[in-house]
Design an enzyme around this catalytic site. Structure first.
Site, mmCIF file in Angstrom:
data_model
loop_
_atom_site.group_PDB
_atom_site.id
_atom_site.type_symbol
_atom_site.label_atom_id
_atom_site.label_comp_id
_atom_site.label_asym_id
_atom_site.label_seq_id
_atom_site.Cartn_x
_atom_site.Cartn_y
_atom_site.Cartn_z
ATOM 1 N N SER A 160 -12.199 3.721 4.468
ATOM 2 C CA SER A 160 -13.052 5.011 4.304
ATOM 3 C C SER A 160 -11.687 5.962 4.644
ATOM 4 O O SER A 160 -10.967 5.903 5.802
ATOM 5 C CB SER A 160 -14.066 5.049 5.341
ATOM 6 O OG SER A 160 -14.658 6.339 5.048
ATOM 7 N N TYR A 174 1.014 -1.261 0.003
ATOM 8 C CA TYR A 174 0.134 0.076 0.098
ATOM 9 C C TYR A 174 0.956 1.319 -0.121
ATOM 10 O O TYR A 174 0.219 2.208 -0.170
ATOM 11 C CB TYR A 174 -0.854 -0.082 1.166
ATOM 12 C CG TYR A 174 -2.045 -1.092 1.346
ATOM 13 C CD1 TYR A 174 -2.204 -2.076 0.224
ATOM 14 C CD2 TYR A 174 -2.628 -1.067 2.434
ATOM 15 C CE1 TYR A 174 -2.820 -3.194 0.520
ATOM 16 C CE2 TYR A 174 -3.649 -2.363 2.627
ATOM 17 C CZ TYR A 174 -3.661 -3.437 1.466
ATOM 18 O OH TYR A 174 -4.729 -4.214 1.701
HETATM 19 N N1 LIG Z 1 -5.678 -8.519 1.265
HETATM 20 C C1 LIG Z 1 -5.785 -7.981 0.094
HETATM 21 O O1 LIG Z 1 -5.284 -8.567 -0.858
HETATM 22 C C2 LIG Z 1 -6.805 -7.046 0.197
HETATM 23 C C3 LIG Z 1 -7.392 -6.540 -0.845
HETATM 24 C C4 LIG Z 1 -8.123 -5.524 -0.994
HETATM 25 C C5 LIG Z 1 -8.528 -4.774 0.354
HETATM 26 N N2 LIG Z 1 -7.804 -5.246 1.555
HETATM 27 C C6 LIG Z 1 -8.038 -4.447 2.598
HETATM 28 O O2 LIG Z 1 -9.429 -4.427 3.005
HETATM 29 C C7 LIG Z 1 -9.834 -3.115 3.248
HETATM 30 C C8 LIG Z 1 -11.216 -2.607 2.642
HETATM 31 O O3 LIG Z 1 -10.983 -2.764 1.322
HETATM 32 P P1 LIG Z 1 -11.604 -1.529 0.470
HETATM 33 O O4 LIG Z 1 -11.339 -0.338 1.346
HETATM 34 O O5 LIG Z 1 -10.928 -1.626 -0.869
HETATM 35 O O6 LIG Z 1 -13.187 -1.897 0.436
HETATM 36 P P2 LIG Z 1 -14.513 -1.844 1.218
HETATM 37 O O7 LIG Z 1 -14.057 -1.598 2.606
HETATM 38 O O8 LIG Z 1 -15.508 -2.673 1.056
HETATM 39 O O9 LIG Z 1 -15.177 -0.346 0.562
HETATM 40 C C9 LIG Z 1 -14.563 0.800 0.679
HETATM 41 C C10 LIG Z 1 -15.391 1.894 0.060
HETATM 42 O O10 LIG Z 1 -16.919 1.956 0.533
HETATM 43 C C11 LIG Z 1 -16.890 3.339 0.989
HETATM 44 N N3 LIG Z 1 -17.552 3.456 2.258
HETATM 45 C C12 LIG Z 1 -16.867 3.153 3.455
HETATM 46 N N4 LIG Z 1 -17.752 3.270 4.626
HETATM 47 C C13 LIG Z 1 -18.870 3.519 3.596
HETATM 48 C C14 LIG Z 1 -20.146 3.985 4.745
HETATM 49 N N5 LIG Z 1 -20.300 3.786 5.746
HETATM 50 N N6 LIG Z 1 -21.024 4.155 3.680
HETATM 51 C C15 LIG Z 1 -20.865 4.222 1.999
HETATM 52 N N7 LIG Z 1 -19.845 4.064 1.636
HETATM 53 C C16 LIG Z 1 -18.654 3.788 2.632
HETATM 54 C C17 LIG Z 1 -15.514 4.050 0.971
HETATM 55 O O11 LIG Z 1 -15.619 5.367 0.666
HETATM 56 P P3 LIG Z 1 -15.334 6.713 1.546
HETATM 57 O O12 LIG Z 1 -13.742 6.722 1.762
HETATM 58 O O13 LIG Z 1 -15.938 7.831 0.748
HETATM 59 O O14 LIG Z 1 -16.005 6.219 2.949
HETATM 60 C C18 LIG Z 1 -14.846 3.200 0.029
HETATM 61 O O15 LIG Z 1 -14.995 3.545 -1.331
HETATM 62 C C19 LIG Z 1 -8.677 -2.467 2.536
HETATM 63 O O16 LIG Z 1 -8.627 -0.992 2.959
HETATM 64 C C20 LIG Z 1 -7.304 -3.222 2.793
HETATM 65 O O17 LIG Z 1 -6.839 -2.921 3.953
HETATM 66 C C21 LIG Z 1 -7.284 -6.233 1.344
#
Ligand SMILES: NC(=O)c1ccc[n+]([C@@H]2O[C@H](COP(=O)([O-])OP(=O)(O)OC[C@H]3O[C@@H](n4cnc5c(N)ncnc54)[C@H](OP(=O)(O)O)[C@@H]3O)[C@@H](O)[C@H]2O)c1
Length: 282
Positions: A226, A48
């Site tokens: 987020s 990241y």
């Molecule tokens: N191990 C791996 O290969 C891998 C791969 C992908 C991700 N990850 C981890 O998993 C975490 C989560 O994945 P992600 O961040 O990609 O996806 P996510 O948590 O499923 O979704 C994040 C998205 O949702 C929005 N969001 C968050 N809270 C919200 C709410 N209460 N209401 C409406 N929209 C909301 C955020 O926008 P805003 O910023 O506008 O809130 C952002 O666009 C990552 O940050 C990372 O740490 C790991």
């Protein structure tokens, strides 16, 4: 905040802040905001390119290091010399230990990297160990080779892709599933599903909160991402209501309908070839 007891006895806060795709300044601000709002679990990764910023956010929050469950991941280009990579990771984060260290992808010499992680565990540099994106047969290969079995496996998991088979396979080992993309990477289609709209109204919550609550009741650890302080606060406000069995059953029916990210072997190999100067990050 509820906690999950890992199979090595360590308590992990069930929810953390994810920092994927966050630029360093955004990651620092989001980590600080989350910790100020009561989060005690942060997830980052070498890949990241924001570990230094995560460390700054943790220090700026004033929350004592020992109260924070800090998780990070080694990238496959680091597996060959993982002993050095672990020390460099700790230096970037500005900490003597991490609470969870995860192998990010199931490619390159992940068994050698696991052995390095075990040495770091024995040396007190790492408190628990995990695998990310490993399919069942490769998890088994690690379990068979391991002295210290994994505590956690992190995979894409949300109401459209619930990982029921993996959950059954991991249960006898006491290995926890941590859901990445817990909100479908913010997909409006998921948030606007009628079942989540209806339950949000019933409980006075948002659809995102209902989805995160579903995860917790499934036994998943969650790390929603987020940079919006209001969303960060909302996402942690999910421990004061409970979905009924009937409601959980309705959400179960969405399973298998969509997976957002499915890397091909080709893509994984292309990944493996990627290197980055992690120490040069801001
Ligand atoms: N191990 C791996 O290969 C891998 C791969 C992908 C991700 N990850 C981890 O998993 C975490 C989560 O994945 P992600 O961040 O990609 O996806 P996510 O948590 O499923 O979704 C994040 C998205 O949702 C929005 N969001 C968050 N809270 C919200 C709410 N209460 N209401 C409406 N929209 C909301 C955020 O926008 P805003 O910023 O506008 O809130 C952002 O666009 C990552 O940050 C990372 O740490 C790991």
């Amino acid at each position: 905040m509820e906690t999950i007891k890992l199979n090595n006895g360590i308590e992990m806060p069930a929810e953390g802040l994810g920092t994927f795709l966050m630029e360093p300044d955004d990651a620092q601000a989001a980590v600080e905001s989350a910790l100020e709002q009561g989060y005690r679990h942060i997830d980052t990764a070498n890949y990241y390119m924001n570990e230094k910023a995560v460390g700054r956010g943790m220090r700026a929050s004033g929350v004592p290091r020992e109260e924070i469950f800090l998780s990070t991941k080694l990238w496959p280009t680091e597996y060959d010399d993982a002993d050095a990579a672990i020390d460099a990771t700790l230096a970037r984060l500005g900490t003597d230990y991490v609470d969870m260290l995860i192998l990010h992808q199931p490619i390159c010499d992940y068994i050698a990297a696991w052995k390095s992680m075990e040495r770091a565990y024995q040396a007190g540099k790492v408190r628990s160990l995990g695998l990310s994106n490993f399919p069942q047969e490769k998890i088994q290969e690690v379990i068979d080779a391991a002295e210290i079995k994994p505590q956690l496996v992190t995979v894409e998991c949300h109401p459209y892709f619930q990982e029921r088979e993996l959950r059954e396979y991991l249960a006898p080992y006491g290995i926890v599933i941590e859901a990445w993309y817990p909100l479908g990477h913010g997909d409006k289609g998921l948030l606007e599903e009628s079942v989540f709209q209806e339950l949000a109204k019933k409980y006075g919550k948002t659809p995102a909160q209902v989805i995160l609550r579903w995860h917790v009741q499934m036994g998943n650890s969650i790390i929603p991402g987020s940079t919006n302080p209001a969303h960060i606060a909302d996402n942690a406000d999910i421990f004061d209501f409970e979905l009924t069995d009937e409601e959980m059953g309705r959400i179960a029916e969405l399973d298998g309908t969509k997976r957002y990210y499915q890397p091909s072997q080709e893509k994984l190999e292309a990944y493996a070839a990627m290197t980055a100067d992690y120490d040069a990050q801001k």
